[in-house]
Design a protein around this motif. Sequence first.
Motif, mmCIF file in Angstrom:
data_model
loop_
_atom_site.group_PDB
_atom_site.id
_atom_site.type_symbol
_atom_site.label_atom_id
_atom_site.label_comp_id
_atom_site.label_asym_id
_atom_site.label_seq_id
_atom_site.Cartn_x
_atom_site.Cartn_y
_atom_site.Cartn_z
ATOM 1 N N VAL A 80 0.841 -1.199 0.000
ATOM 2 C CA VAL A 80 0.000 0.000 0.000
ATOM 3 C C VAL A 80 0.880 1.255 0.000
ATOM 4 N N LEU A 81 1.935 1.256 0.812
ATOM 5 C CA LEU A 81 2.857 2.398 0.826
ATOM 6 C C LEU A 81 3.519 2.594 -0.535
ATOM 7 N N ALA A 82 3.901 1.519 -1.181
ATOM 8 C CA ALA A 82 4.509 1.624 -2.510
ATOM 9 C C ALA A 82 3.508 2.207 -3.499
ATOM 10 N N GLY A 83 2.274 1.760 -3.439
ATOM 11 C CA GLY A 83 1.237 2.300 -4.312
ATOM 12 C C GLY A 83 0.986 3.776 -4.071
ATOM 13 N N ILE A 84 0.976 4.181 -2.809
ATOM 14 C CA ILE A 84 0.792 5.592 -2.477
ATOM 15 C C ILE A 84 1.943 6.425 -3.031
ATOM 16 N N VAL A 88 1.740 9.507 -5.650
ATOM 17 C CA VAL A 88 2.313 10.821 -5.343
ATOM 18 C C VAL A 88 3.239 11.270 -6.470
ATOM 19 N N ILE A 89 4.035 10.355 -7.005
ATOM 20 C CA ILE A 89 4.924 10.706 -8.121
ATOM 21 C C ILE A 89 4.102 11.130 -9.335
ATOM 22 N N LEU A 90 3.029 10.401 -9.627
ATOM 23 C CA LEU A 90 2.182 10.777 -10.760
ATOM 24 C C LEU A 90 1.529 12.136 -10.539
ATOM 25 N N ILE A 91 1.069 12.393 -9.332
ATOM 26 C CA ILE A 91 0.467 13.698 -9.022
ATOM 27 C C ILE A 91 1.503 14.806 -9.155
ATOM 28 N N LEU A 92 2.716 14.567 -8.669
ATOM 29 C CA LEU A 92 3.778 15.566 -8.802
ATOM 30 C C LEU A 92 4.111 15.838 -10.262
ATOM 31 N N MET A 93 4.078 14.799 -11.088
ATOM 32 C CA MET A 93 4.318 15.001 -12.514
ATOM 33 C C MET A 93 3.262 15.898 -13.116
#
Length: 102
Positions: A80-84, A88-93
Motif C-alpha cells: 500500500v505504501l509503494a502504491g501511495i 504521489v509521483i504521478l500527481i507531482l508530474m
Amino acid sequence: MVANMAYGGLLGSFFILLGLFIWRKGSVSFLAGYAKDKVNNEKLMAKRIGLVIVLFGIETILLIGISLFIMPVDGLIYGVLAGIHVLVILILMVLTQLSDHE
C-alpha cells in the motif's frame, strides 16, 4: 534475522541512493509519460520525485526494522505504501506540468 535486516538495508539504501541521484542530476527523462515540451521546470520535478523516492527508502528500512524487532508487519502495508508513493509521483508530474513558473 540478520540476513533479512541486511537485505532490507540494501533495498532501502538503493532507493535512497536512487532518489538522491535523481534529485542531484535534475533529470526525469526516464519516467514514462514524460514530455520535455510539457514540463516547465524539470529541476523542480526531479527534486520532488527524488524526495519521494528517498522517503520510500527510509520507510523501507524502518518497516523492516519494525517487522524484525518490534512486531510483524504484513507485506500488504508495504504494498500500500509503494502504491501511495507511485500515486504521489504521478500527481507531482501532473502538478509540475501544470505549473506556469519557470
